[in-house]
Design a protein around this motif. Structure first.
Motif, PDB file in Angstrom:
ATOM      1  N   ILE A  30       0.777  -1.110   0.246  1.00  0.00           N
ATOM      2  CA  ILE A  30       0.222   0.278  -0.083  1.00  0.00           C
ATOM      3  C   ILE A  30       1.307   1.135   0.032  1.00  0.00           C
ATOM      4  O   ILE A  30       1.151   1.481   0.970  1.00  0.00           O
ATOM      5  CB  ILE A  30      -0.644  -0.248   1.490  1.00  0.00           C
ATOM      6  CG1 ILE A  30      -2.101  -0.913   1.128  1.00  0.00           C
ATOM      7  CG2 ILE A  30      -1.795   1.225   1.356  1.00  0.00           C
ATOM      8  CD1 ILE A  30      -2.618  -1.228   2.094  1.00  0.00           C
ATOM      9  N   PRO A  31       0.351   1.490  -1.048  1.00  0.00           N
ATOM     10  CA  PRO A  31       1.309   3.245  -1.226  1.00  0.00           C
ATOM     11  C   PRO A  31       1.223   4.303   0.528  1.00  0.00           C
ATOM     12  O   PRO A  31       0.110   4.696   0.606  1.00  0.00           O
ATOM     13  CB  PRO A  31       0.884   4.093  -2.399  1.00  0.00           C
ATOM     14  CG  PRO A  31       0.573   3.018  -3.244  1.00  0.00           C
ATOM     15  CD  PRO A  31      -0.351   2.503  -2.329  1.00  0.00           C
ATOM     16  N   THR A  32       2.163   5.068   1.096  1.00  0.00           N
ATOM     17  CA  THR A  32       2.338   5.989   1.785  1.00  0.00           C
ATOM     18  C   THR A  32       2.428   7.098   1.502  1.00  0.00           C
ATOM     19  O   THR A  32       3.203   7.659   0.194  1.00  0.00           O
ATOM     20  CB  THR A  32       2.940   5.399   2.988  1.00  0.00           C
ATOM     21  OG1 THR A  32       3.922   5.189   2.676  1.00  0.00           O
ATOM     22  CG2 THR A  32       3.213   3.834   3.311  1.00  0.00           C
ATOM     23  N   THR A  33       2.250   8.663   2.278  1.00  0.00           N
ATOM     24  CA  THR A  33       2.258   9.264   2.158  1.00  0.00           C
ATOM     25  C   THR A  33       4.015   9.907   1.584  1.00  0.00           C
ATOM     26  O   THR A  33       4.090  11.285   1.222  1.00  0.00           O
ATOM     27  CB  THR A  33       1.420  10.368   3.143  1.00  0.00           C
ATOM     28  OG1 THR A  33       1.862  10.380   4.371  1.00  0.00           O
ATOM     29  CG2 THR A  33       0.168  10.651   3.316  1.00  0.00           C
ATOM     30  N   SER A  34       4.519   9.206   2.187  1.00  0.00           N
ATOM     31  CA  SER A  34       6.208   9.794   2.318  1.00  0.00           C
ATOM     32  C   SER A  34       6.545   9.084   0.884  1.00  0.00           C
ATOM     33  O   SER A  34       7.818   9.006   0.648  1.00  0.00           O
ATOM     34  CB  SER A  34       7.323   8.667   2.919  1.00  0.00           C
ATOM     35  OG  SER A  34       7.249   7.372   2.876  1.00  0.00           O
ATOM     36  N   GLY A  35       6.132   8.534   0.219  1.00  0.00           N
ATOM     37  CA  GLY A  35       6.834   7.783  -1.852  1.00  0.00           C
ATOM     38  C   GLY A  35       7.078   6.614  -1.029  1.00  0.00           C
ATOM     39  O   GLY A  35       7.320   6.088  -2.186  1.00  0.00           O
TER      40      GLY A  35
END
Length: 200
Positions: free
Chosen positions: A81-86
């Motif tokens: 799952i992608p996160t806000t930090s990349g």
């Protein structure tokens, strides 16, 4: 005219409903106080006690406490799952919950973290990141989260309470890596329950 027995029945129902509403509101208020207290336990917390005045929540609404049909995912495979930090974080799809809200049916995926499974305190933790039509308006644009425990599933049923939806750390500051809700968990309905935008 109502007979005395009918009148008494009505009064009992009204009294019981009022007691339940008061108890439910107290339950949600307790949950939110514990939620705030957790920020003070971690050195990585984005909030201090003086920031609590900027937290905002919807009023408790029992409409958003819904009984769901749970369907387990057989042989779920790890995925990223992608996160806000990349970066990405690994999860396994544990199942799906289906519920009714305002006469319409909705489904959310339920995930489990392989990393947290190794920690006794969190090995039964289930995770539902979701978006809805309040995002970027009344609530955080990146979506909100719900936590559940496996023992809450009884006879393929589980209660989900959106009044306990909370913001990821990214809603409060930078430097965090928060999972972005997958598209399958984007609800086309306004969930006016749980935590609102941080207003500091």
């Amino acid at each position: 005219m109502l007979r005395i027995s009918q009148l008494l029945t009505c009064l009992i129902v009204l009294f019981s409903s009022n007691i339940f509403a008061q108890d439910y509101k107290a339950e949600i208020e307790k949950f939110r106080e514990e939620y705030k207290a957790d920020f003070l336990k971690s050195k990585f917390s984005p909030l201090k006690a003086e920031d609590f005045q900027y937290l905002r929540f919807y009023e408790p609404d029992e409409k958003f406490r819904v009984e769901c049909q749970f369907t387990a995912t057989k042989k779920g495979k790890p995925f990223e799952i992608p996160t806000t930090s990349g970066e990405t974080k690994t999860y396994v799809k544990f199942g799906e919950v289906t519920f009714q809200l305002e006469g319409k049916s909705y489904t959310l995926a339920v995930y489990r973290s392989p990393d947290l499974q190794r920690i006794p305190t969190y090995q039964d933790l289930l995770f539902i990141p979701f978006k809805d039509l309040t995002n970027s308006k009344e609530t955080y644009g990146g979506g909100r989260y719900l936590d559940l425990r496996m023992n809450q599933i009884q006879d393929d049923k589980i209660i989900i309470d959106f009044n306990k939806a909370y913001n990821p750390y990214c809603a409060f500051g930078e430097g965090f890596s928060c999972p972005i809700p997958p598209r399958e968990n984007h609800l086309q309905v306004a969930i006016k329950a749980g935590e609102k935008n941080f207003v500091k």
